[in-house]
Write an enzyme that holds these catalytic residues in place. Structure first.
Site, PDB file in Angstrom:
ATOM      1  N   ARG A   4      -2.774  -9.286  12.073  1.00 28.83           N
ATOM      2  CA  ARG A   4      -2.689  -7.861  11.721  1.00 28.83           C
ATOM      3  C   ARG A   4      -2.562  -7.000  12.974  1.00 28.83           C
ATOM      4  NH1 ARG A   4      -7.416  -5.959   7.995  1.00 28.83           N
ATOM      5  NH2 ARG A   4      -5.997  -4.252   7.505  1.00 28.83           N
ATOM      6  N   ARG A  22       8.844   2.256  10.145  1.00 32.68           N
ATOM      7  CA  ARG A  22       8.562   3.224   9.081  1.00 32.68           C
ATOM      8  C   ARG A  22       8.648   4.654   9.600  1.00 32.68           C
ATOM      9  NH1 ARG A  22       4.265   5.566   6.350  1.00 32.68           N
ATOM     10  NH2 ARG A  22       2.722   5.073   7.929  1.00 32.68           N
ATOM     11  N   ARG A  34      -7.219   7.181   3.867  1.00 31.31           N
ATOM     12  CA  ARG A  34      -6.152   6.986   2.871  1.00 31.31           C
ATOM     13  C   ARG A  34      -6.533   5.814   1.968  1.00 31.31           C
ATOM     14  NH1 ARG A  34      -1.404   4.111   2.109  1.00 31.31           N
ATOM     15  NH2 ARG A  34       0.165   5.185   0.870  1.00 31.31           N
ATOM     16  N   HIS A  48       0.825  -1.222   0.000  1.00 32.22           N
ATOM     17  CA  HIS A  48       0.000   0.000   0.000  1.00 32.22           C
ATOM     18  C   HIS A  48       0.860   1.275   0.000  1.00 32.22           C
ATOM     19  CE1 HIS A  48      -3.868  -2.095   0.880  1.00 32.22           C
ATOM     20  NE2 HIS A  48      -3.064  -2.968   1.464  1.00 32.22           N
ATOM     21  N   TYR A  63       0.815  -4.140  12.260  1.00 30.05           N
ATOM     22  CA  TYR A  63       0.783  -2.718  11.876  1.00 30.05           C
ATOM     23  C   TYR A  63       1.583  -1.833  12.825  1.00 30.05           C
ATOM     24  CZ  TYR A  63      -2.582  -3.873   8.266  1.00 30.05           C
ATOM     25  OH  TYR A  63      -3.174  -4.412   7.149  1.00 30.05           O
ATOM     26  N   ASN A 112     -10.281  -2.838   2.585  1.00 28.49           N
ATOM     27  CA  ASN A 112      -9.998  -2.824   1.148  1.00 28.49           C
ATOM     28  C   ASN A 112     -11.287  -2.573   0.376  1.00 28.49           C
ATOM     29  OD1 ASN A 112      -7.239  -3.319   1.233  1.00 28.49           O
ATOM     30  ND2 ASN A 112      -7.464  -5.539   1.089  1.00 28.49           N
ATOM     31  N   PHE A 168       1.170 -14.076   5.193  1.00 25.95           N
ATOM     32  CA  PHE A 168       1.179 -12.755   4.555  1.00 25.95           C
ATOM     33  C   PHE A 168       2.526 -12.423   3.900  1.00 25.95           C
ATOM     34  CE2 PHE A 168       1.083  -8.015   4.556  1.00 25.95           C
ATOM     35  CZ  PHE A 168      -0.008  -7.845   3.718  1.00 25.95           C
TER      36      PHE A 168
HETATM   37 FE1  HDD Z   1      -2.489  -4.794   5.539  1.00 25.20          FE
HETATM   38  C1  HDD Z   1      -1.026  -1.773   5.177  1.00 25.20           C
HETATM   39  C2  HDD Z   1      -5.473  -3.516   4.349  1.00 25.20           C
HETATM   40  C3  HDD Z   1      -3.906  -7.934   5.644  1.00 25.20           C
HETATM   41  C4  HDD Z   1       0.235  -5.942   7.152  1.00 25.20           C
HETATM   42  N1  HDD Z   1      -3.124  -3.000   4.868  1.00 25.20           N
HETATM   43  C5  HDD Z   1      -2.359  -1.869   4.809  1.00 25.20           C
HETATM   44  C6  HDD Z   1      -3.149  -0.783   4.305  1.00 25.20           C
HETATM   45  C7  HDD Z   1      -4.405  -1.281   4.073  1.00 25.20           C
HETATM   46  C8  HDD Z   1      -4.380  -2.670   4.434  1.00 25.20           C
HETATM   47  C9  HDD Z   1      -5.595  -0.514   3.539  1.00 25.20           C
HETATM   48  C10 HDD Z   1      -2.664   0.624   4.065  1.00 25.20           C
HETATM   49  C11 HDD Z   1      -3.010   1.539   5.215  1.00 25.20           C
HETATM   50  C12 HDD Z   1      -2.542   2.937   4.887  1.00 25.20           C
HETATM   51  O1  HDD Z   1      -3.167   3.566   4.024  1.00 25.20           O
HETATM   52  O2  HDD Z   1      -1.586   3.370   5.484  1.00 25.20           O
HETATM   53  N2  HDD Z   1      -4.285  -5.587   5.012  1.00 25.20           N
HETATM   54  C13 HDD Z   1      -5.407  -4.881   4.637  1.00 25.20           C
HETATM   55  C14 HDD Z   1      -6.543  -5.765   4.597  1.00 25.20           C
HETATM   56  C15 HDD Z   1      -6.107  -6.997   4.939  1.00 25.20           C
HETATM   57  C16 HDD Z   1      -4.685  -6.890   5.221  1.00 25.20           C
HETATM   58  C17 HDD Z   1      -7.954  -5.344   4.237  1.00 25.20           C
HETATM   59  C18 HDD Z   1      -6.864  -8.287   5.067  1.00 25.20           C
HETATM   60  C19 HDD Z   1      -8.111  -8.355   5.324  1.00 25.20           C
HETATM   61  N3  HDD Z   1      -1.919  -6.616   6.224  1.00 25.20           N
HETATM   62  C20 HDD Z   1      -2.660  -7.772   6.222  1.00 25.20           C
HETATM   63  C21 HDD Z   1      -1.954  -8.810   6.930  1.00 25.20           C
HETATM   64  C22 HDD Z   1      -0.780  -8.243   7.382  1.00 25.20           C
HETATM   65  C23 HDD Z   1      -0.781  -6.869   6.921  1.00 25.20           C
HETATM   66  C24 HDD Z   1      -2.447 -10.232   7.151  1.00 25.20           C
HETATM   67  C25 HDD Z   1       0.340  -8.856   8.185  1.00 25.20           C
HETATM   68  C26 HDD Z   1       0.284  -9.927   8.892  1.00 25.20           C
HETATM   69  N4  HDD Z   1      -0.673  -4.020   5.985  1.00 25.20           N
HETATM   70  C27 HDD Z   1       0.282  -4.669   6.701  1.00 25.20           C
HETATM   71  C28 HDD Z   1       1.488  -3.806   6.982  1.00 25.20           C
HETATM   72  C29 HDD Z   1       1.061  -2.434   6.367  1.00 25.20           C
HETATM   73  C30 HDD Z   1      -0.304  -2.746   5.771  1.00 25.20           C
HETATM   74  C31 HDD Z   1       2.790  -4.378   6.553  1.00 25.20           C
HETATM   75  C32 HDD Z   1       2.026  -1.783   5.402  1.00 25.20           C
HETATM   76  C33 HDD Z   1       2.141  -0.359   5.817  1.00 25.20           C
HETATM   77  C34 HDD Z   1       1.358  -0.253   7.022  1.00 25.20           C
HETATM   78  O3  HDD Z   1       0.868  -1.467   7.371  1.00 25.20           O
HETATM   79  O4  HDD Z   1       1.168   0.767   7.646  1.00 25.20           O
HETATM   80  O5  HDD Z   1       1.705  -3.690   8.348  1.00 25.20           O
END
Ligand code: HDD
EC number: 1.11.1.6
Length: 712
Positions: A374, A385, A128, A91, A378, A164, A177
């Site tokens: 999750r 970050r 966002r 993202h 995060y 999402n 993941f």
């Molecule tokens: Fe995630 C970012 C949505 C599963 C780990 N995720 C991130 C963002 C969104 C989602 C919208 C961007 C937020 C922003 O605008 O800053 N993610 C989802 C949805 C999931 C999902 C709807 C399943 C239903 N995500 C998921 C899993 C993991 C993560 C299973 C880890 C085990 N996601 C992350 C992250 C991020 C992220 C690596 C990257 C940047 C951040 O968090 O801030 O932690």
């Protein structure tokens, strides 16, 4: 040296013990005192020293070497050298906006969360939107899932709904993941492709992991190329809990429904936009807020009583499953309006930190194993970050509710904590800050006391075992053209996969288990033999068709905010332009005049008409429909103008409504096109009426087969 302090940096949010409503309003109308406005201020260093010369480094003579003692130059360059922070691992590409949420009524039977109880209260939000795969500079219109993350600044603390634009996910357990993300991201040896999933590692992974089948189907559907961020649905994906003041818990699924309806780009258009305007989605969001066309979404929940937890033929804890709206309708809760663009992309959109673990009393988690993972990931990600555990102090992340606790120090701490006791219990500081027992009015957060009696095991529940029924439900709920788009998307993406064994595995072990016709069509396009049967037995399910999943049923009832290109040249009929512009304005749509160049055109009646842009600079892919007003000289000029002719052919190929007024009818012969439900000719008010009706249909789907032959 002046003793005057630099412009406002003091936070208005620290320091009080009761929620401060004025702060809530401040979030709404830009009065936050941490916003820095340099108007009327002297240029100074970060130490507050006024700068006399910002053009020249300190040198030994005008042609001599630069001097190390130039602290002004060194401060500026050092700061610049460290300007970037790590982009989000997924993202990374996103855009944000401020707004507010307002509950429709008091939902206290469902939840004790304060922001859902008072219809007069506006809760500030920051949203966002993002793509998942591409880096920060990638295109907006790539085929991908879109993130839909909302931070509610409630009086009881921040609530982050990090969802999402699709209601399910690729995997069932968070431990997978990193594997999924490594597979979908650009390949490690050459860092390609940027922004898309059409490559070997993605299809290798998903063809080996059948639980991804349902979500991959969504990703191959039109939902993965949304027309705009304003026209996307949003989903919390997981099952959550809402809990009322009596402690009664119900399971819920969160839904966002845009009032602008839900619709998509067509694939060729999406690909062209990625080149012609890589910022297409963020520009559209920005401009609609600047114009006052504030995007809106209704928040709703599907409510499942606890006793019905096992009433479905899937597990409500399984994030690869949705609950068909026909089985559990959506209860509307309130509306979100986005009405303010950020002042600074980095400070707000880049530094905003969402965490699904940010919840408030009245909301709680379910045991969905993806959600549970999750809750850890995060916060952990924000620490690296944003450079430490104090990311909650960055202005965009600060709650409007006060925060006091014994947490101290660490990098970038900006709160100056007074007092001597940073532990609890203490007697030195009078025992403050103190716990708020949950029994008190406005009590503290208390987890739902779910009873758990189980063995500690690494095991997937058998109830998570059906991977194909809902993929089939989705495919069968699509209209004919939506099914064709899905077939085309699988064929396109798998066609880019170099290894034939991966292509064959996806067809034989995934698609054949979803629908044999789908598998056969994709196999044919890939030059593979059509499978004759699936590899797993089809399960009987209670739901085989869900009309709510098809975008055909999600169009808005108006054409508000739609953009119409009006193609003009010298000699144009200005009355025809005025008539159409007026008709469009009455519907809330916007007409823009495009000329052969950016210079004004001279109308047949001698008037000089300023144009909004040239046709080349504002391509048809950026518009919803095209209108060509008459005027003999104008039509003669457009008939020999390659850019204008291409403009119309491209709009035709992308199934858009086109209205040709008066002499513009002659363009039909020039372009060798025939009138259809959306290609309309005429001279009077009937034309604008029919044109508006055609725009309301979003696309002329009946034209699709014919338009394939157009080489635009
Ligand atoms: Fe995630 C970012 C949505 C599963 C780990 N995720 C991130 C963002 C969104 C989602 C919208 C961007 C937020 C922003 O605008 O800053 N993610 C989802 C949805 C999931 C999902 C709807 C399943 C239903 N995500 C998921 C899993 C993991 C993560 C299973 C880890 C085990 N996601 C992350 C992250 C991020 C992220 C690596 C990257 C940047 C951040 O968090 O801030 O932690």
């Amino acid at each position: 040296m002046s003793t005057k302090k630099p412009a406002a940096t003091k936070s208005a949010l620290a320091g009080t013990d009761t929620p401060d409503r004025s702060n809530t309003n401040a979030k709404l109308d830009s009065l936050e005192t941490f916003r820095s406005d340099a108007t009327g201020q002297a240029l100074r260093t970060n130490q507050g020293v006024k700068v006399a010369d910002n053009q020249n480094t300190l040198k030994a003579g005008p042609r001599g070497p630069s001097l190390l003692e130039d602290f002004i130059m060194r401060e500026k360059i050092t700061h610049f050298d460290h300007e970037r922070i790590p982009e989000r691992i997924v993202h990374a590409r996103g855009t944000g906006a401020h707004g507010y949420f307002q509950s429709y009524e008091n939902h206290s039977t469902l939840t004790k969360a304060g922001f859902l109880q008072d219809a007069s209260k506006k809760t500030p939000v920051f949203v966002r939107f993002s793509t998942v795969q591409g880096p920060r500079g990638s295109g907006d219109t790539v085929r991908d899932v879109r993130g839909f993350a909302v931070k509610f600044f409630t009086d009881e603390g921040n609530f982050d709904l990090v969802g999402n634009n699709m209601p399910v996910f690729f995997i069932q357990d968070a431990i997978k993941f990193p594997d999924f993300v490594h597979a979908v991201k650009p390949e490690p040896h050459n860092e390609m492709p940027t922004g898309g999933s059409a490559h070997d590692t993605f299809w290798d992974f998903v063809s080996l992991v059948p639980e991804s089948a349902h979500m991959v189907m969504w990703a191959m559907s039109d939902r993965a190329i949304p027309k705009s961020l304003r026209s996307m649905q949003g989903f919390g994906v997981h099952t959550f809990r809402l809990i009322n003041a009596e402690g009664k818990s119900r399971f819920v699924k969160f839904h966002w429904r845009p009032t602008a309806g839900t619709c998509s780009l067509v694939w060729d258009e999406a690909q062209k936009l990625a080149g012609k305007d890589a910022d297409y989605h963020r520009r559209d969001l920005w401009e609609s807020i600047e114009t006052g066309d504030y995007p809106e979404w209704e928040l709703g929940v599907q409510v499942i009583e606890e006793e019905n937890e096992h009433a479905f033929d899937f597990d409500i804890l399984d994030p690869t499953k949705l609950i068909p709206e026909e089985l559990v309708p959506i209860t509307p809760l309130g509306k979100m309006t986005l009405n303010r663009n950020p002042d600074n992309f980095f400070a707000e959109t880049e530094q905003v930190a969402f965490c699904p673990g940010h919840i408030v009393p009245g909301i709680d988690f379910s045991n969905d194993p993806l959600l549970q993972g999750r809750l850890f990931s995060y916060t952990d990600t924000q620490i690296s970050r944003l450079g430490g555990p104090n990311f909650h102090e960055i202005p965009i992340n600060r709650p409007v509710a006060p925060f006091h606790n014994g947490q101290r120090d660490a990098q970038h701490r900006s709160t100056i904590d007074k007092g001597r006791a940073s532990y609890e219990p203490n007697s030195i500081d009078g025992g403050w800050p103190k716990e708020t027992p949950s029994a008190d009015q406005d009590g503290g957060f208390e987890s739902y006391p779910e009873r758990i009696d189980a063995n500690k095991i690494r095991q997937r529940s058998e109830s998570f075992g059906d991977h194909f029924s809902q993929a089939r439900l989705f495919f069968h709920s699509m209209s004919e053209h939506e099914q064709e788009h899905i077939i085309a998307a699988y064929s396109f993406e798998l066609g880019k996969v170099e290894r034939e064994n991966i292509r064959a595995r996806e067809v034989n072990e995934i698609l054949a288990n979803i629908d044999l016709k789908l598998a056969a069509r994709v196999a044919q396009n890939l030059g593979l033999p059509a499978p004759t049967k699936g590899t797993v037995e089809q399960r009987k399910t209670s739901s085989n068709h869900s009309p709510a999943l098809s975008q055909v049923n999600l169009l808005p009832e108006n054409i508000k905010t739609r953009k119409v290109a009006i193609l003009v040249a010298n000699g144009v009929d200005s009355a025809a332009i005025d008539g159409m512009k007026k008709a469009l304005k009455a519907e809330g749509a916007h007409g823009k005049l495009l000329g052969p160049t950016s210079a004004p055109v001279k109308a047949a009646d001698g008037k000089s008409l300023p144009v909004d842009a040239s046709m080349e600079g504002s391509p048809s892919v950026a518009f919803d429909a095209v209108f060509v007003p008459g005027g003999a000289a104008s039509i003669k000029a457009l008939s020999t103008d390659g850019v204008a002719l291409h403009y119309l052919l491209e709009a035709y190929k992308h199934l858009k409504a086109i209205a040709l007024q008066g002499e513009a009818k002659q363009l039909l012969d020039v372009l060798k096109l025939e009138v259809d439900a959306g290609l309309i000719v005429g001279t009077d008010a009937k034309l604008s009426k029919a044109f508006i009706a055609a725009i309301g249909q979003h696309r002329v789907w009946d034209r699709e087969a014919k338009a394939k032959g157009i080489p635009a």
